[in-house]
Scaffold this motif. Structure first.
Motif, PDB file in Angstrom:
ATOM      1  N   GLN A 109       0.826  -1.207   0.000  1.00 25.21           N
ATOM      2  CA  GLN A 109       0.000   0.000   0.000  1.00 25.21           C
ATOM      3  C   GLN A 109       0.861   1.258   0.000  1.00 25.21           C
ATOM      4  O   GLN A 109       0.547   2.254  -0.656  1.00 25.21           O
ATOM      5  N   ASP A 119      -9.739   3.456  -2.506  1.00 31.59           N
ATOM      6  CA  ASP A 119     -10.741   3.472  -1.427  1.00 31.59           C
ATOM      7  C   ASP A 119     -10.807   2.155  -0.658  1.00 31.59           C
ATOM      8  O   ASP A 119     -11.187   2.133   0.509  1.00 31.59           O
ATOM      9  N   ASN A 120     -10.516   1.060  -1.315  1.00 34.24           N
ATOM     10  CA  ASN A 120     -10.590  -0.253  -0.669  1.00 34.24           C
ATOM     11  C   ASN A 120      -9.254  -0.976  -0.856  1.00 34.24           C
ATOM     12  O   ASN A 120      -9.146  -1.933  -1.625  1.00 34.24           O
ATOM     13  N   PRO A 121      -8.234  -0.479  -0.155  1.00 36.03           N
ATOM     14  CA  PRO A 121      -6.876  -0.947  -0.461  1.00 36.03           C
ATOM     15  C   PRO A 121      -6.643  -2.436  -0.190  1.00 36.03           C
ATOM     16  O   PRO A 121      -5.884  -3.077  -0.917  1.00 36.03           O
ATOM     17  N   ASP A 134      -8.800  -4.875  -0.552  1.00 35.16           N
ATOM     18  CA  ASP A 134      -9.373  -5.592  -1.694  1.00 35.16           C
ATOM     19  C   ASP A 134      -8.465  -5.424  -2.916  1.00 35.16           C
ATOM     20  O   ASP A 134      -8.265  -6.369  -3.690  1.00 35.16           O
ATOM     21  N   SER A 165     -15.238  -9.384  -2.178  1.00 33.39           N
ATOM     22  CA  SER A 165     -15.813  -8.033  -2.226  1.00 33.39           C
ATOM     23  C   SER A 165     -16.533  -7.758  -3.543  1.00 33.39           C
ATOM     24  O   SER A 165     -17.160  -6.707  -3.678  1.00 33.39           O
ATOM     25  N   ASP A 166     -16.438  -8.661  -4.517  1.00 31.51           N
ATOM     26  CA  ASP A 166     -16.988  -8.375  -5.845  1.00 31.51           C
ATOM     27  C   ASP A 166     -18.398  -8.917  -6.014  1.00 31.51           C
ATOM     28  O   ASP A 166     -18.611 -10.130  -5.939  1.00 31.51           O
ATOM     29  N   ARG A 215      -9.627 -13.919   1.231  1.00 29.44           N
ATOM     30  CA  ARG A 215      -9.157 -12.855   0.337  1.00 29.44           C
ATOM     31  C   ARG A 215      -9.460 -13.169  -1.117  1.00 29.44           C
ATOM     32  O   ARG A 215      -9.356 -12.294  -1.968  1.00 29.44           O
ATOM     33  N   HIS A 254      -9.995  -2.487  10.028  1.00 33.48           N
ATOM     34  CA  HIS A 254     -11.276  -3.167   9.776  1.00 33.48           C
ATOM     35  C   HIS A 254     -12.439  -2.397  10.395  1.00 33.48           C
ATOM     36  O   HIS A 254     -13.536  -2.380   9.831  1.00 33.48           O
ATOM     37  N   ALA A 281     -13.284   0.371   8.144  1.00 33.85           N
ATOM     38  CA  ALA A 281     -13.965  -0.124   6.938  1.00 33.85           C
ATOM     39  C   ALA A 281     -15.448  -0.403   7.196  1.00 33.85           C
ATOM     40  O   ALA A 281     -16.237  -0.462   6.260  1.00 33.85           O
TER      41      ALA A 281
END
Ligand code: B12
Length: 230
Positions: free
Chosen positions: A64, A73-75, A77, A99-100, A136, A224, A227
């Motif tokens: 990162q 925004d969703n590092p 992921d 996440s998809d 993941r 988390h 998030a």
């Protein structure tokens, strides 16, 4: 796409440098719903890829740090995709990400692959890692895969007498009826929420005695919680 037949040990070895684990394998019967592969065929099996404890954390933060716009925004992921996507291509597999949308049934797959069951928090509890694990990604193949042994041990919540997760949540969001997302988020916006769960992680999750050695590091806990804020 050339379908290869990688040994699970090959996949495990490719994940290890990133702190990721091969969590389990699900093979689908012909009569079952299965995800679609990139070439349009139906997957015959998926390999679940996940995190345990804080093993991914230094790898994720290092990535990162160097990523454009800090990974967006969703590092986390984005990191998962940056690591698992190329691995899938190399193995001739299709990558799926939790996440998809449309959401693939990661928890159902994990229950089946690892013999896990749900905790009162709604997340799956592992007899060794407790609540300190997640998923993941998954790799889909057109052929079945060698299955893995399920997690050792009985469902930990069955023998938990004190059930601290149920009475430690300051928002009363964790009950036998399920997890109340709105109540949780409402509390996180208050001063008590900012000083409690937001600063040191979900108090209900922290109260679980199972897998305490795998508790996420403070930075990961705070990530988390942040998030969870809409
Ligand atoms: C939407 C979502 C959320 C939403 C809503 C959650 C809610 N409680 O309603 C929000 C954003 C609030 C959220 C929050 C969190 N989430 Co969430 N979330 C998801 C997501 C993307 C989709 C869930 C879903 O609806 N799936 C659709 C159905 C088709 O999938 P499924 O496998 O069939 O899942 C269902 C079954 O397992 C079923 N189920 C549960 N128990 C049982 C028991 C039986 C017998 C049966 C039949 C079914 C069943 O309930 C599940 C949800 O509907 C999943 C990832 C994914 N793709 O699954 C993560 C996921 C479930 N979340 C996860 C986590 C860790 C969290 C958080 C702890 C993260 C955080 N930031 O702190 C919090 C708190 C969650 C909580 N206490 O419930 C993990 C759980 C890992 C685990 N150990 O189980 C997942 C798998 C993501 C991941 N990357 O690993 N989440």
């Amino acid at each position: 796409m050339t379908a290869k037949r990688p040994a699970t040990e090959t996949i495990r070895a490719a994940l290890r440098p990133h702190g990721l684990f091969l969590r389990g394998v699900v093979n689908f019967a012909d009569s079952e719903t299965a995800p679609t592969l990139v070439d349009g065929r139906r997957a015959a099996g998926v390999v679940l890829v996940g995190n345990v404890g804080s093993a991914i954390w230094p790898h994720f933060r290092a990535w990162q740090h160097a990523a454009p716009e800090r990974g967006g925004d969703n590092p986390l992921d984005a990191w998962s995709k940056a690591v698992i996507g190329p691995l899938a291509a190399e193995l001739g597999a299709t990558a799926y990400f939790p996440s998809d949308p449309p959401w693939q049934p990661f928890q159902r797959w994990a229950m089946r692959a690892e013999g896990l069951r749900t905790s009162p928090l709604g997340i799956l509890i592992h007899p060794v890692y407790g609540l300190w694990h997640g998923y993941r990604g998954a790799l889909g193949f057109p052929h079945p895969l060698a299955t893995e042994a399920a997690a050792a041990g009985p469902h930990p919540c069955d023998s938990c007498r004190d059930r601290p997760c149920l009475n430690r949540c300051p928002a009363g969001a964790v009950t036998d009826a399920g997890f109340d997302v709105a109540a949780c988020r409402g509390h996180l916006r208050t001063e008590a929420g900012r000083e409690g769960c937001m600063a040191s992680g979900c108090l209900a999750r922290n109260a679980c005695p199972v897998g305490a050695d795998y508790r996420y590091c403070d930075d990961q806990l705070r990530f988390h919680m942040a998030a969870l804020q809409p």
